[in-house]
Design a protein around this motif. Structure first.
Motif, mmCIF file in Angstrom:
data_model
loop_
_atom_site.group_PDB
_atom_site.id
_atom_site.type_symbol
_atom_site.label_atom_id
_atom_site.label_comp_id
_atom_site.label_asym_id
_atom_site.label_seq_id
_atom_site.Cartn_x
_atom_site.Cartn_y
_atom_site.Cartn_z
ATOM 1 N N MET A 1 -50.641 -45.887 45.451
ATOM 2 C CA MET A 1 -51.227 -46.827 44.515
ATOM 3 C C MET A 1 -50.157 -47.744 43.963
ATOM 4 S SD MET A 1 -54.057 -44.582 42.473
ATOM 5 C CE MET A 1 -54.180 -45.937 41.314
ATOM 6 N N GLY A 2 -50.593 -48.903 43.504
ATOM 7 C CA GLY A 2 -49.669 -49.858 42.913
ATOM 8 C C GLY A 2 -50.396 -51.170 42.709
ATOM 9 N N ALA A 3 -49.903 -51.964 41.796
ATOM 10 C CA ALA A 3 -50.508 -53.268 41.525
ATOM 11 C C ALA A 3 -50.381 -54.158 42.754
ATOM 12 C CB ALA A 3 -49.800 -53.898 40.326
ATOM 13 N N PRO A 4 -51.164 -55.236 42.816
ATOM 14 C CA PRO A 4 -50.968 -56.192 43.909
ATOM 15 C C PRO A 4 -49.502 -56.636 43.936
ATOM 16 C CG PRO A 4 -52.922 -56.771 42.632
ATOM 17 C CD PRO A 4 -52.252 -55.642 41.906
ATOM 18 N N GLY A 5 -48.907 -56.600 45.113
ATOM 19 C CA GLY A 5 -47.510 -57.005 45.239
ATOM 20 C C GLY A 5 -46.515 -55.870 45.061
ATOM 21 N N ALA A 6 -46.999 -54.675 44.761
ATOM 22 C CA ALA A 6 -46.087 -53.548 44.526
ATOM 23 C C ALA A 6 -45.437 -53.049 45.818
ATOM 24 C CB ALA A 6 -46.821 -52.406 43.832
ATOM 25 N N GLY A 7 -46.012 -53.436 46.946
ATOM 26 C CA GLY A 7 -45.425 -53.027 48.226
ATOM 27 C C GLY A 7 -46.183 -51.904 48.909
ATOM 28 N N LYS A 8 -47.419 -51.706 48.528
ATOM 29 C CA LYS A 8 -48.221 -50.612 49.116
ATOM 30 C C LYS A 8 -48.284 -50.696 50.633
ATOM 31 C CE LYS A 8 -52.102 -51.489 47.099
ATOM 32 N NZ LYS A 8 -51.834 -52.591 46.142
ATOM 33 N N GLY A 9 -48.691 -51.864 51.131
ATOM 34 C CA GLY A 9 -48.891 -52.006 52.572
ATOM 35 C C GLY A 9 -47.604 -51.781 53.350
ATOM 36 N N THR A 10 -46.539 -52.403 52.881
ATOM 37 C CA THR A 10 -45.229 -52.271 53.537
ATOM 38 C C THR A 10 -44.794 -50.813 53.561
ATOM 39 O OG1 THR A 10 -44.649 -54.409 52.588
ATOM 40 C CG2 THR A 10 -42.836 -53.074 53.444
ATOM 41 N N GLN A 11 -44.865 -50.177 52.422
ATOM 42 C CA GLN A 11 -44.413 -48.787 52.345
ATOM 43 C C GLN A 11 -45.368 -47.848 53.062
ATOM 44 O OE1 GLN A 11 -41.464 -48.000 51.439
ATOM 45 N NE2 GLN A 11 -40.924 -50.000 50.596
ATOM 46 N N ALA A 12 -46.664 -48.137 53.015
ATOM 47 C CA ALA A 12 -47.646 -47.231 53.628
ATOM 48 C C ALA A 12 -47.359 -47.038 55.113
ATOM 49 C CB ALA A 12 -49.068 -47.754 53.425
ATOM 50 N N SER A 13 -47.095 -48.139 55.835
ATOM 51 C CA SER A 13 -46.896 -47.964 57.275
ATOM 52 C C SER A 13 -45.589 -47.224 57.554
ATOM 53 C CB SER A 13 -46.967 -49.293 58.021
ATOM 54 O OG SER A 13 -46.226 -50.264 57.361
ATOM 55 N N ARG A 14 -44.570 -47.451 56.733
ATOM 56 C CA ARG A 14 -43.299 -46.752 56.939
ATOM 57 C C ARG A 14 -43.413 -45.262 56.621
ATOM 58 N NH1 ARG A 14 -38.350 -49.370 55.384
ATOM 59 N NH2 ARG A 14 -38.247 -51.279 56.549
ATOM 60 N N ILE A 15 -44.095 -44.956 55.524
ATOM 61 C CA ILE A 15 -44.234 -43.552 55.118
ATOM 62 C C ILE A 15 -45.090 -42.797 56.136
ATOM 63 C CG2 ILE A 15 -45.139 -42.027 53.317
ATOM 64 C CD1 ILE A 15 -44.573 -44.515 51.396
ATOM 65 N N ALA A 16 -46.177 -43.436 56.553
ATOM 66 C CA ALA A 16 -47.068 -42.793 57.528
ATOM 67 C C ALA A 16 -46.309 -42.485 58.816
ATOM 68 C CB ALA A 16 -48.263 -43.692 57.805
ATOM 69 N N ALA A 17 -45.444 -43.414 59.244
ATOM 70 C CA ALA A 17 -44.660 -43.193 60.466
ATOM 71 C C ALA A 17 -43.766 -41.962 60.297
ATOM 72 C CB ALA A 17 -43.828 -44.428 60.790
ATOM 73 N N ARG A 18 -43.168 -41.802 59.123
ATOM 74 C CA ARG A 18 -42.300 -40.642 58.872
ATOM 75 C C ARG A 18 -43.047 -39.322 59.014
ATOM 76 N NH1 ARG A 18 -37.379 -40.833 55.998
ATOM 77 N NH2 ARG A 18 -36.643 -42.980 56.132
ATOM 78 N N TYR A 19 -44.302 -39.308 58.566
ATOM 79 C CA TYR A 19 -45.076 -38.061 58.584
ATOM 80 C C TYR A 19 -45.978 -37.985 59.812
ATOM 81 C CZ TYR A 19 -43.328 -37.482 53.841
ATOM 82 O OH TYR A 19 -42.498 -37.332 52.748
ATOM 83 N N ASP A 20 -45.849 -38.990 60.679
ATOM 84 C CA ASP A 20 -46.625 -39.038 61.919
ATOM 85 C C ASP A 20 -48.138 -38.933 61.683
ATOM 86 O OD1 ASP A 20 -46.761 -39.426 64.607
ATOM 87 O OD2 ASP A 20 -46.550 -37.311 65.142
ATOM 88 N N ILE A 21 -48.612 -39.723 60.748
ATOM 89 C CA ILE A 21 -50.045 -39.793 60.437
ATOM 90 C C ILE A 21 -50.434 -41.278 60.379
ATOM 91 C CG2 ILE A 21 -50.258 -37.594 59.189
ATOM 92 C CD1 ILE A 21 -49.817 -39.150 56.574
ATOM 93 N N PRO A 22 -51.723 -41.583 60.562
ATOM 94 C CA PRO A 22 -52.107 -42.997 60.479
ATOM 95 C C PRO A 22 -52.117 -43.521 59.036
ATOM 96 C CG PRO A 22 -54.032 -41.637 60.962
ATOM 97 C CD PRO A 22 -52.853 -40.712 60.953
ATOM 98 N N ALA A 23 -51.702 -44.766 58.866
ATOM 99 C CA ALA A 23 -51.833 -45.456 57.579
ATOM 100 C C ALA A 23 -53.120 -46.262 57.652
ATOM 101 C CB ALA A 23 -50.652 -46.382 57.342
ATOM 102 N N ILE A 24 -53.994 -46.038 56.697
ATOM 103 C CA ILE A 24 -55.283 -46.727 56.695
ATOM 104 C C ILE A 24 -55.334 -47.647 55.491
ATOM 105 C CG2 ILE A 24 -57.777 -46.401 56.544
ATOM 106 C CD1 ILE A 24 -57.043 -43.517 57.788
#
Ligand code: ADP
Length: 189
Positions: A1-24
């Motif tokens: 979670m985070g306000a618009p512009g907090a970096g959710k999308g950017t971080q979501a794909s990177r974090i998901a890759a680390r845990y080998d799960i899909p980012a939705i």
């Protein structure tokens, strides 16, 4: 979670890759439908351009469908959902258990600067000043209260979202790992 512009999308794909799960990402799913001109895209474009939330009925269904796909069987990371209390209940009722909720904290002035910069680079049609203001208001009124809901459930992991992208990713992974191993320890004890 985070306000618009907090970096959710950017971080979501990177974090998901680390845990080998899909980012939705609900926002990406909607934007893709708009780009492809699907009936869903046609329906949501005006709402998104105004910075308002797409209806729960539509959004809940999209997430439920996506989470029932095979690649989500061993885990998933949601970006941009749930975004209001109704969506929290919908996720609960669909039987999807949340292990942790990451909250990215970024100073409000920085948020606006980031969004205006993104408007220049990516040309997202919801990154203009009026829409940004509405999105911020919607976030404060409807989404921010969810932080307390998840804090009460003991799931909230707050992370400083300022600084370089890589730095933030490392911070999230470190704090999430610590949180998850702490919880596991409790379960074992
Ligand atoms: P940001 O959080 O930076 O505003 P998103 O890509 O997460 O960007 O969302 C963009 C837009 O997509 C929102 O303003 C909203 O119109 C729509 N949207 C995304 N997720 C949801 C959701 N869970 N419920 C309703 N609308 C959503």
């Amino acid at each position: 979670m985070g306000a618009p512009g907090a970096g959710k999308g950017t971080q979501a794909s990177r974090i998901a890759a680390r845990y080998d799960i899909p980012a939705i990402s609900t926002g990406s799913i909607f934007r893709q439908n708009i780009a492809e001109g699907t009936p869903l895209g046609v329906k949501v474009k005006e709402i998104m351009d105004a910075g308002k939330l797409v209806s729960d009925e539509i959004t809940d269904q999209i997430v439920a469908d996506r989470l029932s796909q095979d690649d989500c069987a061993s885990g998933w990371l949601l970006d941009g959902y749930p975004r209001n209390l109704h969506q929290v209940s919908a996720l609960d009722e669909a039987g999807h258990q949340v292990d942790a909720v990451i909250s990215l904290l970024v100073d409000e002035e920085d948020l606006i600067q980031r969004l205006l910069k993104r408007a220049e680079i990516e040309g997202r049609s919801d990154d203009n000043e009026d829409t940004i203001r509405t999105r911020m208001q919607v976030y404060t009124a409807e989404t921010e209260p969810l932080l307390q809901t998840y804090a009460e459930r003991g799931l909230l992991v707050e992370v400083d979202g300022e600084g370089e992208i890589d730095e933030v990713t490392e911070r999230v992974v470190r704090e999430l790992d610590a949180f998850l191993s702490g919880n596991r320890g409790e379960l074992d004890a």
